[in-house]
Design a protein around this motif. Structure first.
Motif, short mmCIF file in Angstrom:
data_model
loop_
_atom_site.label_atom_id
_atom_site.label_comp_id
_atom_site.label_asym_id
_atom_site.label_seq_id
_atom_site.Cartn_x
_atom_site.Cartn_y
_atom_site.Cartn_z
N GLN A 178 -15.28 -50.92 -57.31
CA GLN A 178 -15.03 -52.02 -56.38
C GLN A 178 -15.84 -51.84 -55.10
O GLN A 178 -16.44 -52.80 -54.59
CB GLN A 178 -13.54 -52.06 -56.04
CG GLN A 178 -13.15 -53.11 -55.02
CD GLN A 178 -11.66 -53.09 -54.74
OE1 GLN A 178 -10.85 -53.36 -55.62
NE2 GLN A 178 -11.27 -52.73 -53.53
N LEU A 179 -15.89 -50.62 -54.60
CA LEU A 179 -16.67 -50.35 -53.40
C LEU A 179 -18.16 -50.57 -53.67
O LEU A 179 -18.89 -51.08 -52.81
CB LEU A 179 -16.43 -48.91 -52.93
CG LEU A 179 -15.03 -48.60 -52.40
CD1 LEU A 179 -14.85 -47.10 -52.23
CD2 LEU A 179 -14.79 -49.32 -51.07
N ARG A 180 -18.61 -50.19 -54.85
CA ARG A 180 -20.02 -50.39 -55.19
C ARG A 180 -20.35 -51.88 -55.22
O ARG A 180 -21.39 -52.31 -54.73
CB ARG A 180 -20.34 -49.76 -56.53
CG ARG A 180 -21.83 -49.82 -56.84
CD ARG A 180 -22.16 -49.33 -58.23
NE ARG A 180 -23.61 -49.19 -58.39
CZ ARG A 180 -24.22 -48.97 -59.53
NH1 ARG A 180 -23.52 -48.86 -60.63
NH2 ARG A 180 -25.53 -48.86 -59.58
N GLU A 181 -19.46 -52.66 -55.79
CA GLU A 181 -19.69 -54.11 -55.85
C GLU A 181 -19.73 -54.70 -54.44
O GLU A 181 -20.59 -55.54 -54.14
CB GLU A 181 -18.58 -54.78 -56.66
CG GLU A 181 -18.77 -56.26 -56.83
CD GLU A 181 -17.69 -56.89 -57.69
OE1 GLU A 181 -17.66 -58.13 -57.80
OE2 GLU A 181 -16.86 -56.14 -58.26
N ASN A 182 -18.82 -54.25 -53.57
CA ASN A 182 -18.81 -54.75 -52.19
C ASN A 182 -20.06 -54.34 -51.42
O ASN A 182 -20.47 -55.01 -50.48
CB ASN A 182 -17.57 -54.23 -51.46
CG ASN A 182 -16.29 -54.76 -52.05
OD1 ASN A 182 -16.30 -55.72 -52.82
ND2 ASN A 182 -15.16 -54.14 -51.71
N THR A 183 -20.64 -53.21 -51.82
CA THR A 183 -21.80 -52.66 -51.12
C THR A 183 -23.12 -53.20 -51.66
O THR A 183 -24.16 -53.08 -51.01
CB THR A 183 -21.80 -51.11 -51.26
OG1 THR A 183 -20.54 -50.61 -50.84
CG2 THR A 183 -22.87 -50.47 -50.39
N ASP A 191 -29.46 -53.02 -59.86
CA ASP A 191 -29.37 -53.79 -61.10
C ASP A 191 -28.11 -53.41 -61.88
O ASP A 191 -27.99 -53.68 -63.07
CB ASP A 191 -30.61 -53.58 -61.97
CG ASP A 191 -30.82 -52.12 -62.37
OD1 ASP A 191 -29.93 -51.30 -62.09
OD2 ASP A 191 -31.86 -51.82 -62.97
N ASN A 192 -27.16 -52.77 -61.19
CA ASN A 192 -25.83 -52.46 -61.73
C ASN A 192 -25.87 -51.47 -62.89
O ASN A 192 -24.99 -51.46 -63.72
CB ASN A 192 -25.12 -53.75 -62.18
CG ASN A 192 -23.60 -53.58 -62.16
OD1 ASN A 192 -23.07 -52.89 -61.30
ND2 ASN A 192 -22.91 -54.21 -63.10
N GLN A 193 -26.90 -50.65 -62.94
CA GLN A 193 -26.97 -49.61 -63.96
C GLN A 193 -26.71 -48.26 -63.31
O GLN A 193 -27.34 -47.93 -62.30
CB GLN A 193 -28.34 -49.62 -64.64
CG GLN A 193 -28.63 -50.89 -65.42
CD GLN A 193 -27.60 -51.14 -66.50
OE1 GLN A 193 -27.26 -50.24 -67.26
NE2 GLN A 193 -27.10 -52.36 -66.56
N PRO A 194 -25.79 -47.46 -63.86
CA PRO A 194 -25.44 -46.20 -63.22
C PRO A 194 -26.61 -45.24 -63.07
O PRO A 194 -26.72 -44.51 -62.08
CB PRO A 194 -24.37 -45.61 -64.14
CG PRO A 194 -24.53 -46.33 -65.44
CD PRO A 194 -25.01 -47.70 -65.08
N GLU A 195 -27.54 -45.25 -64.06
CA GLU A 195 -28.64 -44.30 -64.00
C GLU A 195 -29.66 -44.66 -62.93
O GLU A 195 -30.52 -43.84 -62.60
CB GLU A 195 -29.32 -44.19 -65.37
CG GLU A 195 -29.97 -45.47 -65.86
CD GLU A 195 -29.01 -46.34 -66.65
OE1 GLU A 195 -29.48 -47.26 -67.34
OE2 GLU A 195 -27.80 -46.08 -66.57
#
Length: 241
Positions: A178-183, A191-195
């Motif tokens: 959630q924090l990542r989306e807000n940031t 590009d929303n990929q963890p790597e």
């Protein structure tokens, strides 16, 4: 110093005292050990954190995959939070806040005094479990309708989830996502990929776990929590193998 005073995967009052004692006498301290940066300079506490993350590595990997996060980010936050306070102390703080709920301004210097900062506040702001998440934050993540006005039964349900390794790890990962989306709006190359999470994003998301939802400018003013997790990435990666 003695090791494994109690259950090796449960942080108790004996462990807290042993860690504090080791901090003050500074025995077995390796100045090159980056794990000690935020652990009261105590190898005793660092070893407990290592054991907890290693033992729950599969749950951490599963939660990271579920929320599309780097597992070392989830593991790093859990590593930092584990071994802070034993459950009996969390419960005592919660009971004290129910008896005498007094809110202190978050910017007040009183919050820097360990006893004062821990005791005063609303019951919903009490943190539980090895991930040290507040009841209110967990309630929001779990979809409770009124997180600021929970019933006693609801609070007990949430505390049980925070004290359970599987559900608490899931909540930690869900909150980080959630924090990542807000940031994300602060990172044009996301590009929303963890790597492909950059170090800057890694630090920003981790810092907010400790300090709440912030702007990138606010994160940059005090990024030490997130930076310490980034510096420990090699350690957490090894624990997850």
């Amino acid at each position: 110093m003695a090791r494994n005073v109690g259950d090796p995967l449960e942080w108790g009052t004996e462990d807290m005292l042993a860690g504090a004692l080791e901090h003050f006498i500074r025995s077995d301290q390796n100045p090159n050990d980056e794990r000690l940066e935020r652990t009261w300079d105590s190898p005793y506490i660092a070893e407990f954190k290592d054991k907890w993350v290693r033992e729950h590595s599969q749950l951490i990997h599963e939660a990271a995959d579920r929320y599309n996060l780097p597992p070392e980010l989830v593991a790093g936050v859990i590593w930092q939070e584990a071994g802070v306070l034993p459950g009996i102390v969390d419960t005592a703080i919660y009971q004290a806040r129910n008896w005498l709920p007094i809110d202190i301004d978050p910017e007040s210097p009183l919050n820097d005094i360990p006893v004062i900062g821990r005791i005063f506040g609303s019951p919903e702001e009490t943190s539980f479990g090895e991930i040290q998440m507040q009841i209110r934050t967990a309630a929001e993540l779990l979809g409770y309708e009124n997180p600021e006005n929970l019933s006693e039964a609801q609070e007990k349900e949430i505390i049980a989830k925070l004290e359970d390794p599987a559900s608490s790890i899931d909540l930690a990962a869900r909150y980080l996502a959630q924090l990542r989306e807000n940031t994300s709006e602060n990172f044009l190359d996301l590009d929303n990929q963890p790597e492909t999470m950059t170090d800057e994003e890694f630090v920003a998301v981790a810092t907010q776990y400790n300090r709440g939802d912030l702007t990138l400018e606010q994160v940059n003013q005090k990024p030490d929590y997130g930076e310490s997790i980034l510096n420990l990435r090699d350690n957490t990666e090894s624990l997850l193998e």
